[in-house]
Design an enzyme around this catalytic site. Structure first.
Site, short mmCIF file in Angstrom:
data_model
loop_
_atom_site.label_atom_id
_atom_site.label_comp_id
_atom_site.label_asym_id
_atom_site.label_seq_id
_atom_site.Cartn_x
_atom_site.Cartn_y
_atom_site.Cartn_z
CE LYS A 1 -1.95 2.83 2.61
NZ LYS A 1 -1.77 4.05 2.09
CB CYS B 1 12.97 9.69 7.95
SG CYS B 1 13.94 8.47 7.27
P1 NAD Z 1 2.17 8.76 7.41
O1 NAD Z 1 2.20 8.18 8.79
O2 NAD Z 1 0.92 10.23 7.26
O3 NAD Z 1 1.75 7.96 6.18
C1 NAD Z 1 2.45 6.60 6.00
C2 NAD Z 1 1.48 5.62 5.72
O4 NAD Z 1 0.36 5.47 6.97
C3 NAD Z 1 0.62 5.99 4.59
O5 NAD Z 1 0.51 4.90 3.70
C4 NAD Z 1 -0.70 6.40 5.07
O6 NAD Z 1 -1.89 5.96 4.24
C5 NAD Z 1 -0.93 5.56 6.39
N1 NAD Z 1 -1.71 6.56 7.29
C6 NAD Z 1 -1.39 7.80 7.51
N2 NAD Z 1 -2.19 8.04 8.60
C7 NAD Z 1 -2.80 6.77 9.28
C8 NAD Z 1 -3.43 6.86 10.23
N3 NAD Z 1 -4.19 7.41 11.04
N4 NAD Z 1 -3.82 5.64 10.56
C9 NAD Z 1 -3.40 4.50 9.80
N5 NAD Z 1 -2.69 4.60 8.59
C10 NAD Z 1 -2.32 5.93 8.43
O7 NAD Z 1 3.42 9.47 7.07
P2 NAD Z 1 3.90 10.33 5.78
O8 NAD Z 1 3.46 11.81 6.11
O9 NAD Z 1 3.58 9.74 4.52
O10 NAD Z 1 5.66 10.31 5.97
C11 NAD Z 1 6.12 11.00 6.72
C12 NAD Z 1 6.90 10.60 7.94
O11 NAD Z 1 7.49 9.34 7.86
C13 NAD Z 1 7.81 11.48 8.81
O12 NAD Z 1 7.36 11.49 10.18
C14 NAD Z 1 9.15 10.74 8.77
O13 NAD Z 1 9.94 10.99 9.74
C15 NAD Z 1 8.78 9.20 8.49
N6 NAD Z 1 9.67 8.60 7.85
C16 NAD Z 1 10.37 7.65 8.72
C17 NAD Z 1 11.29 7.17 8.10
C18 NAD Z 1 12.40 6.31 8.71
O14 NAD Z 1 12.99 5.13 8.39
N7 NAD Z 1 12.23 6.19 10.15
C19 NAD Z 1 11.63 7.18 6.48
C20 NAD Z 1 10.73 8.10 5.93
C21 NAD Z 1 9.77 8.70 6.74
#
Ligand code: NAD
Length: 521
Positions: free
Chosen positions: A195, A303
């Site tokens: 997804k 990140c």
């Molecule tokens: P996000 O959590 O909003 O989305 C990630 C995934 O989760 C998406 O596929 C989304 O559809 C789903 N999602 C979003 N909200 C949800 C909810 N309430 N319940 C269930 N699923 C949900 O993250 P984003 O904004 O797409 O990405 C940015 C974040 O990702 C930043 O915090 C960044 O630090 C983190 N990140 C971490 C790493 C790492 O390896 N630590 C790498 C890349 C990004």
């Protein structure tokens, strides 16, 4: 009637969803080797973050479609698990070549949907491709252990695939992070439901096409779309044995709790606040260039962005030069040749970034470079642009320090000694990455030993390990014990079977059974 989920749940200024036209195609589902249109009545609008043009509509897959994906993957597992490891290696060898050949196409999709610059988008693909290259060594990576444990008796281990595994990806690396997930999952013999982020699924759709061309059979890789409903389905479906998640704290903690409560193996990489510690004996030019690149590249939406700098002692005198270098960066659409950073992902992300900058000012930080209201070319005036921003005199109690901004904002703190800087970094709840800039081996050694962060750079600002290692963020930046890619990734997608076997030429001499616990002696 179509409903736009962003309009319903996220966009304060709700825009009426535009029905897809022939010009703007809807994003398809990919299940059982077929790309097809969802039957849903719920859609996400995907707009180009540099212009707000509608790029595509992304479906919230229906429950039936989600079930179709996981049942298909379950069925495909029965045969895929039995393919030889050499056949799976061949698929990875084909895939790495195809991804390399389609690098530009993938990067164009990333720039259009995510906004980063074209050369940075190629880096996004390349860092994912390196995981596929590593997965080409899957026969060696899967090798187990063997020991003759007693006379005529051997024990050996086999790494077996789990079954259906799922990947849930964030918006910020539309190619790299899906590539952290599905190649290793299928190379180890699992079948997979991916997804991608509903904000930029285009790269994953291209990757699915390439995987098919590489020889991934029908049903082994499936791609579904959506938001929370899709995530809930994945967390609850008994067919899904493991979930790889990368994204925000909020979603990740929720998925970890719900997935593990349902008995699944979950690895969840979360948010970050990465500190660069600058000693005054460091190479000044190198350090300032690295700090600026790592703070503002990809508009800070990495990140591993170096979003916080701690100047130790006299190094704080370098701040004005840091500001001058940041000012030189060009903010523009990602396809512009001279662009250094593109837009943020959504108007909401831009607004949140503005609010966090203002919170710093309100709490007493000094705004030495303000990227709000940055000037961009006319054709980008609707884009979600924020220019490089630097807040100085920040203290650890301020909101701009405690929250991950995930935008082009660098917060600067000062420390008198290395010990003080180390204490500050270790007190921060996140543990994704950190870097020290110094010319002293002794200082670097002390730092790497005493710092409680999972990925450490010495004069390297973004120490993301190559895939012969694993991505080892720690503390608040991860939930679960097994890391992404490398040996740890192989471990995540497999379970051990340990076989003890006896092959003896002669029959037993005694006709009396021994009831004691076997000790093999
Ligand atoms: P996000 O959590 O909003 O989305 C990630 C995934 O989760 C998406 O596929 C989304 O559809 C789903 N999602 C979003 N909200 C949800 C909810 N309430 N319940 C269930 N699923 C949900 O993250 P984003 O904004 O797409 O990405 C940015 C974040 O990702 C930043 O915090 C960044 O630090 C983190 N990140 C971490 C790493 C790492 O390896 N630590 C790498 C890349 C990004």
């Amino acid at each position: 009637a179509r409903t736009c989920l962003y309009a319903q749940k996220r966009c304060l200024s709700a825009v009426a969803p535009k029905p897809a036209t022939d010009k703007v195609g809807n994003t398809k589902l990919y299940i059982n080797g077929e790309f097809f249109e969802s039957q849903t009545d719920k859609w996400f609008e995907l707009r180009n973050p540099a212009t707000q043009e509608l790029v595509t509509m992304v479906p919230q897959a229906t429950q039936q479609e989600l079930q179709h994906a996981s049942r298909t993957a379950e069925e495909a597992f029965k045969t895929w698990r039995k393919t030889s490891v050499l056949a799976r290696q061949r698929v990875m060898l084909n895939l790495q070549l195809l991804v390399r050949d389609h690098m530009d196409e993938l990067a164009i999709s990333i720039v259009t949907e995510q906004g980063k610059t074209f050369s940075d988008a190629k880096g996004d693909v390349l860092r994912g491709l390196q995981v596929v290259e590593n997965a080409c060594g899957i026969p060696s990576l899967l090798m187990g252990e063997q020991l003759p444990v007693a006379t005529d008796m051997d024990t050996f281990t086999i790494r077996e695939p789990l079954g259906v595994v799922a990947g849930i990806a964030p918006f910020n690396f539309p190619a790299m992070i899906p590539l952290w997930m599905f190649p290793l999952a299928i190379a180890t013999g699992n079948t997979c439901v991916m997804k991608p982020s509903e904000r930029d699924p285009g790269a994953m759709m291209l990757l699915a096409k390439l995987a098919e061309q590489a020889g991934v059979p029908k049903g082994v890789l499936n791609v579904v779309h959506g938001g929370v409903d899709t995530v809930n389905y994945i967390c609850d479906d008994p067919a899904v044995r493991a979930i790889s998640f990368v994204g925000s704290d909020h979603a990740g903690k929720y998925i970890f709790a719900r997935g593990t409560a349902n008995g699944k193996r979950v690895q969840a990489n979360l948010g970050a606040k990465n500190h660069g510690v600058v000693m005054d004996d460091a190479n000044k030019n190198h350090t300032l260039n690295q700090l600026v690149g790592a703070a503002f590249g990809a508009a800070g939406q990495r990140c591993m962005a170096l979003s916080t700098v701690v100047f130790v002692g006299k190094a704080k005198e370098w701040l004005p030069e840091l500001v001058e270098r940041a000012k030189k960066l060009k903010v523009s659409g990602g396809f512009e040749k001279d662009a250094d950073l593109g837009p943020m992902i959504t108007p909401q992300a831009k607004q949140r970034c503005h609010d966090l900058i203002q919170s710093g000012v309100d709490e007493g930080a000094t705004l030495v470079l303000d990227g709000r209201n940055v000037q961009v070319a006319d054709k980008y005036k609707e884009g979600n642009f924020v220019g490089p921003t630097i807040l100085s005199d920040v203290t650890p109690d301020m909101k701009c320090y405690t929250e991950e901004i995930f935008g082009p904002v660098l917060v600067c703190l000062f420390a008198d000694t290395l010990d003080e800087a180390i204490k500050m970094v270790n007190k921060n709840p996140y543990g994704n990455g950190t870097a020290i800039f110094t010319n002293s081996g002794a200082v670097a050694r002390k730092f790497t030993e005493e710092i409680d962060v999972g990925q450490v750079g010495v004069n390297v600002p973004i120490p993301v390990p190559l895939p012969m290692f694993s991505f080892t963020g720690s503390r608040g930046s991860i939930q679960g014990d097994l890391n992404f890619y490398g040996k740890s990734g192989v471990q995540f997608y497999t379970s051990f079977k340990t076989v003890t076997q006896l092959w003896r030429h002669e029959d037993a001499k005694s006709n009396r059974a021994d009831v004691n616990m076997p000790t093999h002696r």
